[in-house]
Write a protein that holds these residues in place. Structure first.
Motif, PDB file in Angstrom:
ATOM      1  N   SER A  12       0.820  -1.210   0.000  1.00 45.93           N
ATOM      2  CA  SER A  12       0.000   0.000   0.000  1.00 45.93           C
ATOM      3  C   SER A  12       0.853   1.259   0.000  1.00 45.93           C
ATOM      4  CB  SER A  12      -0.909   0.020   1.224  1.00 45.93           C
ATOM      5  OG  SER A  12      -0.144   0.077   2.410  1.00 45.93           O
ATOM      6  N   PHE A  13       2.140   1.138   0.255  1.00 47.29           N
ATOM      7  CA  PHE A  13       3.007   2.312   0.265  1.00 47.29           C
ATOM      8  C   PHE A  13       3.253   2.857  -1.127  1.00 47.29           C
ATOM      9  CE2 PHE A  13       5.749   2.688   4.288  1.00 47.29           C
ATOM     10  CZ  PHE A  13       4.613   2.696   5.055  1.00 47.29           C
ATOM     11  N   VAL A  14       3.019   2.060  -2.172  1.00 45.51           N
ATOM     12  CA  VAL A  14       3.363   2.517  -3.499  1.00 45.51           C
ATOM     13  C   VAL A  14       2.333   3.457  -4.080  1.00 45.51           C
ATOM     14  CG1 VAL A  14       4.690   0.447  -3.981  1.00 45.51           C
ATOM     15  CG2 VAL A  14       2.298   0.547  -4.669  1.00 45.51           C
ATOM     16  N   ILE A  15       1.266   3.738  -3.315  1.00 46.30           N
ATOM     17  CA  ILE A  15       0.332   4.768  -3.731  1.00 46.30           C
ATOM     18  C   ILE A  15       1.010   6.095  -3.488  1.00 46.30           C
ATOM     19  CG2 ILE A  15      -1.920   5.789  -3.323  1.00 46.30           C
ATOM     20  CD1 ILE A  15      -2.817   3.085  -2.281  1.00 46.30           C
ATOM     21  N   SER A 171       6.743  10.536   7.006  1.00 43.79           N
ATOM     22  CA  SER A 171       7.063  10.182   5.626  1.00 43.79           C
ATOM     23  C   SER A 171       7.188   8.665   5.518  1.00 43.79           C
ATOM     24  CB  SER A 171       8.392  10.827   5.213  1.00 43.79           C
ATOM     25  OG  SER A 171       9.474  10.247   5.950  1.00 43.79           O
ATOM     26  N   ARG A 172       7.177   8.155   4.298  1.00 50.55           N
ATOM     27  CA  ARG A 172       7.378   6.726   4.077  1.00 50.55           C
ATOM     28  C   ARG A 172       8.713   6.277   4.663  1.00 50.55           C
ATOM     29  NH1 ARG A 172       5.772   3.716  -0.222  1.00 50.55           N
ATOM     30  NH2 ARG A 172       7.843   3.808  -1.166  1.00 50.55           N
ATOM     31  N   GLY A 222      10.561   1.636  -9.966  1.00 49.12           N
ATOM     32  CA  GLY A 222      11.628   1.103  -9.139  1.00 49.12           C
ATOM     33  C   GLY A 222      12.041   1.998  -7.994  1.00 49.12           C
ATOM     34  N   LYS A 223      11.211   2.998  -7.674  1.00 50.54           N
ATOM     35  CA  LYS A 223      11.541   3.941  -6.605  1.00 50.54           C
ATOM     36  C   LYS A 223      10.833   3.571  -5.302  1.00 50.54           C
ATOM     37  CE  LYS A 223      12.395   7.962  -9.561  1.00 50.54           C
ATOM     38  NZ  LYS A 223      11.990   9.369  -9.832  1.00 50.54           N
ATOM     39  N   PHE A 224      11.436   4.017  -4.198  1.00 53.71           N
ATOM     40  CA  PHE A 224      10.837   3.805  -2.885  1.00 53.71           C
ATOM     41  C   PHE A 224      10.027   5.022  -2.422  1.00 53.71           C
ATOM     42  CE2 PHE A 224      10.964   4.013   1.786  1.00 53.71           C
ATOM     43  CZ  PHE A 224      10.331   2.819   2.072  1.00 53.71           C
ATOM     44  N   ASN A 225      10.428   6.213  -2.879  1.00 52.81           N
ATOM     45  CA  ASN A 225       9.757   7.463  -2.507  1.00 52.81           C
ATOM     46  C   ASN A 225       9.721   7.696  -0.990  1.00 52.81           C
ATOM     47  OD1 ASN A 225       8.710   8.386  -5.241  1.00 52.81           O
ATOM     48  ND2 ASN A 225       7.898   6.302  -5.117  1.00 52.81           N
ATOM     49  N   PRO A 226      10.890   7.784  -0.367  1.00 55.30           N
ATOM     50  CA  PRO A 226      10.936   7.918   1.095  1.00 55.30           C
ATOM     51  C   PRO A 226      10.383   9.243   1.606  1.00 55.30           C
ATOM     52  CG  PRO A 226      13.104   8.276   0.171  1.00 55.30           C
ATOM     53  CD  PRO A 226      12.248   7.783  -0.942  1.00 55.30           C
ATOM     54  N   GLY A 227      10.301  10.251   0.747  1.00 58.88           N
ATOM     55  CA  GLY A 227       9.829  11.559   1.179  1.00 58.88           C
ATOM     56  C   GLY A 227       8.355  11.795   1.003  1.00 58.88           C
ATOM     57  N   SER A 228       7.606  10.767   0.646  1.00 59.06           N
ATOM     58  CA  SER A 228       6.159  10.921   0.494  1.00 59.06           C
ATOM     59  C   SER A 228       5.443  10.576   1.784  1.00 59.06           C
ATOM     60  CB  SER A 228       5.651   9.997  -0.622  1.00 59.06           C
ATOM     61  OG  SER A 228       6.179  10.366  -1.869  1.00 59.06           O
ATOM     62  N   PRO A 229       4.366  11.296   2.108  1.00 55.91           N
ATOM     63  CA  PRO A 229       3.581  10.934   3.292  1.00 55.91           C
ATOM     64  C   PRO A 229       2.735   9.703   3.029  1.00 55.91           C
ATOM     65  CG  PRO A 229       2.578  12.791   2.184  1.00 55.91           C
ATOM     66  CD  PRO A 229       3.864  12.520   1.472  1.00 55.91           C
ATOM     67  N   ILE A 230       2.059   9.217   4.034  1.00 52.56           N
ATOM     68  CA  ILE A 230       1.217   8.034   3.909  1.00 52.56           C
ATOM     69  C   ILE A 230      -0.131   8.341   4.551  1.00 52.56           C
ATOM     70  CG2 ILE A 230       2.197   7.083   6.043  1.00 52.56           C
ATOM     71  CD1 ILE A 230       1.688   4.288   4.954  1.00 52.56           C
ATOM     72  N   THR A 283     -15.244   9.970  12.494  1.00 55.74           N
ATOM     73  CA  THR A 283     -14.563   9.496  11.297  1.00 55.74           C
ATOM     74  C   THR A 283     -13.249   8.825  11.666  1.00 55.74           C
ATOM     75  OG1 THR A 283     -13.309  11.551  10.946  1.00 55.74           O
ATOM     76  CG2 THR A 283     -15.529  11.418   9.983  1.00 55.74           C
ATOM     77  N   PHE A 284     -12.706   8.071  10.714  1.00 52.06           N
ATOM     78  CA  PHE A 284     -11.384   7.487  10.903  1.00 52.06           C
ATOM     79  C   PHE A 284     -10.304   8.417  10.352  1.00 52.06           C
ATOM     80  CE2 PHE A 284      -7.861   4.867   9.194  1.00 52.06           C
ATOM     81  CZ  PHE A 284      -7.375   4.361  10.387  1.00 52.06           C
ATOM     82  N   GLY A 285     -10.685   9.266   9.392  1.00 52.28           N
ATOM     83  CA  GLY A 285      -9.690  10.106   8.719  1.00 52.28           C
ATOM     84  C   GLY A 285      -8.999   9.320   7.634  1.00 52.28           C
ATOM     85  N   ILE A 286      -9.792   8.620   6.833  1.00 54.36           N
ATOM     86  CA  ILE A 286      -9.276   7.640   5.876  1.00 54.36           C
ATOM     87  C   ILE A 286      -8.224   8.201   4.927  1.00 54.36           C
ATOM     88  CG2 ILE A 286     -10.993   7.957   4.029  1.00 54.36           C
ATOM     89  CD1 ILE A 286     -10.092   4.561   5.505  1.00 54.36           C
ATOM     90  N   ASN A 287      -8.415   9.459   4.504  1.00 58.07           N
ATOM     91  CA  ASN A 287      -7.479  10.065   3.556  1.00 58.07           C
ATOM     92  C   ASN A 287      -6.527  11.056   4.208  1.00 58.07           C
ATOM     93  OD1 ASN A 287      -8.493   8.745   1.196  1.00 58.07           O
ATOM     94  ND2 ASN A 287     -10.254  10.121   1.230  1.00 58.07           N
ATOM     95  N   ASP A 288      -6.590  11.179   5.527  1.00 63.24           N
ATOM     96  CA  ASP A 288      -5.693  12.089   6.240  1.00 63.24           C
ATOM     97  C   ASP A 288      -4.267  11.555   6.209  1.00 63.24           C
ATOM     98  OD1 ASP A 288      -7.938  13.485   6.827  1.00 63.24           O
ATOM     99  OD2 ASP A 288      -7.901  13.094   8.984  1.00 63.24           O
ATOM    100  N   LYS A 289      -3.324  12.468   6.132  1.00 57.47           N
ATOM    101  CA  LYS A 289      -1.925  12.061   6.213  1.00 57.47           C
ATOM    102  C   LYS A 289      -1.607  11.681   7.663  1.00 57.47           C
ATOM    103  CE  LYS A 289      -0.643  15.963   4.281  1.00 57.47           C
ATOM    104  NZ  LYS A 289      -1.873  16.417   3.598  1.00 57.47           N
ATOM    105  N   VAL A 290      -0.820  10.655   7.839  1.00 65.35           N
ATOM    106  CA  VAL A 290      -0.466  10.170   9.173  1.00 65.35           C
ATOM    107  C   VAL A 290       0.524  11.121   9.829  1.00 65.35           C
ATOM    108  CG1 VAL A 290       0.641   8.297  10.460  1.00 65.35           C
ATOM    109  CG2 VAL A 290      -0.861   7.772   8.535  1.00 65.35           C
TER     110      VAL A 290
END
Length: 304
Positions: A12-15, A171-172, A222-230, A283-290
């Motif tokens: 799920s991190f690759v989103i 971040s990831r 082929g990237k990990f994208n460590p700087g993206s939020p989840i 709500t759960f905050g389904i689309n909120d950034k962690v």
């Protein structure tokens, strides 16, 4: 609770979500475009902000950019005040394009997707692709364009007016660090196979260790994208699979998690294990950034 060691828990991190400053790697403009195209056919609703029931033009651009960590104001007029102006001849994929469809100034906004086309939520057909120079309608109503993010030659994105504060959000890369620690992994090897995770990166050891265990695969590039939020939905899946959780009795119901949502089961499992209680508004905050705070709370509860 039992931990599961060999699971593809980072699937799920690759989103792709957004990026911030501090040398954070990002999704490409093509990924932004592809995300927007996933919603073609979504119905239009004046003032609507729900992608499932109906959305207006500025809510659509706001929603798409939010998935990449870029905050846009709510209305097309306000969005026109963000970013930097771009001439029509210099438009790039991911630029915001604006139109006067009401006769009284900015009233429509879309996302430029190259080849003279843009995607937007229209009153007549919902989300659709149109020609920016369409002589029958859009061409005569075009007002201008704004760039809220730069995509450089090496496909790294610099967010101008909407940087994510990673002292608040996780971040990831940070999730990888904390997950590797929670699983007790050896992080001494920093020779990452991901082009966007250099051996000198503080995330390298955790990423390598998790990759060695076949815990996750990179994205299509082929990237990990460590700087993206989840998002909280993505993290729910990660935690359930990482710690091998299962449903334990009744789970709370959250107003923003429908029974058909892909993360419904993961959220229910977290709830039934008392890992999450949701938000005060039900709500759960389904689309909120962690946030880092919530990540730590979840891990603390899992380790009890």
């Amino acid at each position: 609770m039992k931990k599961r060691w060999l699971l593809p828990i980072f699937a799920s991190f690759v989103i792709f979500t957004g990026v911030g400053v501090n040398n954070a790697e990002a999704a490409t403009s093509t990924e932004l475009t592809n995300t927007a195209k996933e919603y073609i056919g979504t119905p239009y609703k004046y003032g609507g902000t729900d992608i499932n029931t109906g959305i207006d033009c500025s809510a659509f651009t706001q929603y798409i950019f939010s998935k990449f960590g870029i905050s846009l104001d709510r209305t097309s007029t306000a969005q026109y005040q963000q970013g930097t102006s771009v001439s029509k001849d210099n438009l790039k994929e991911g630029d915001l394009v604006f139109f006067n469809t009401s006769g009284s100034g900015i009233s429509h906004v879309g996302i430029y997707i190259e080849n003279g086309e843009f995607i937007s939520a229209t009153t007549s057909s919902g989300v659709k692709i149109a020609k920016i120079n369409d002589p029958y309608y859009w061409g005569s109503r075009y007002v201008g364009a704004k760039r809220v993010a730069n995509f450089t030659a090496d496909e790294k994105e610099e967010v101008k007016d909407a940087a994510i504060d990673f002292s608040i959000y996780a971040s990831r890369g940070e999730v990888a660090l904390q997950l590797a620690e929670a699983l007790g992994l050896d992080t001494s090897n920093t020779n990452s196979s991901f082009p966007d995770v250099k051996s000198t990166s503080k995330y390298a050891g955790a990423v390598v260790a998790l990759n060695k265990l076949n815990v996750f695969n990179g994205d299509s590039n082929g990237k990990f994208n460590p700087g993206s939020p989840i998002t909280r939905a993505q993290l729910a899946k990660v935690l359930v699979e990482a710690f091998d959780l299962s449903l334990q009795g009744n789970a709370a119901k959250f107003t923003d998690v429908s029974s058909s949502h892909w993360a419904n089961n993961y959220v229910a499992i977290l709830s039934s294990n008392k890992i999450t209680t949701g938000k005060a508004d039900g709500t759960f905050g389904i689309n909120d950034k962690v946030t880092l705070k919530h990540l730590n709370v979840f891990l603390d509860r899992l380790n009890k």
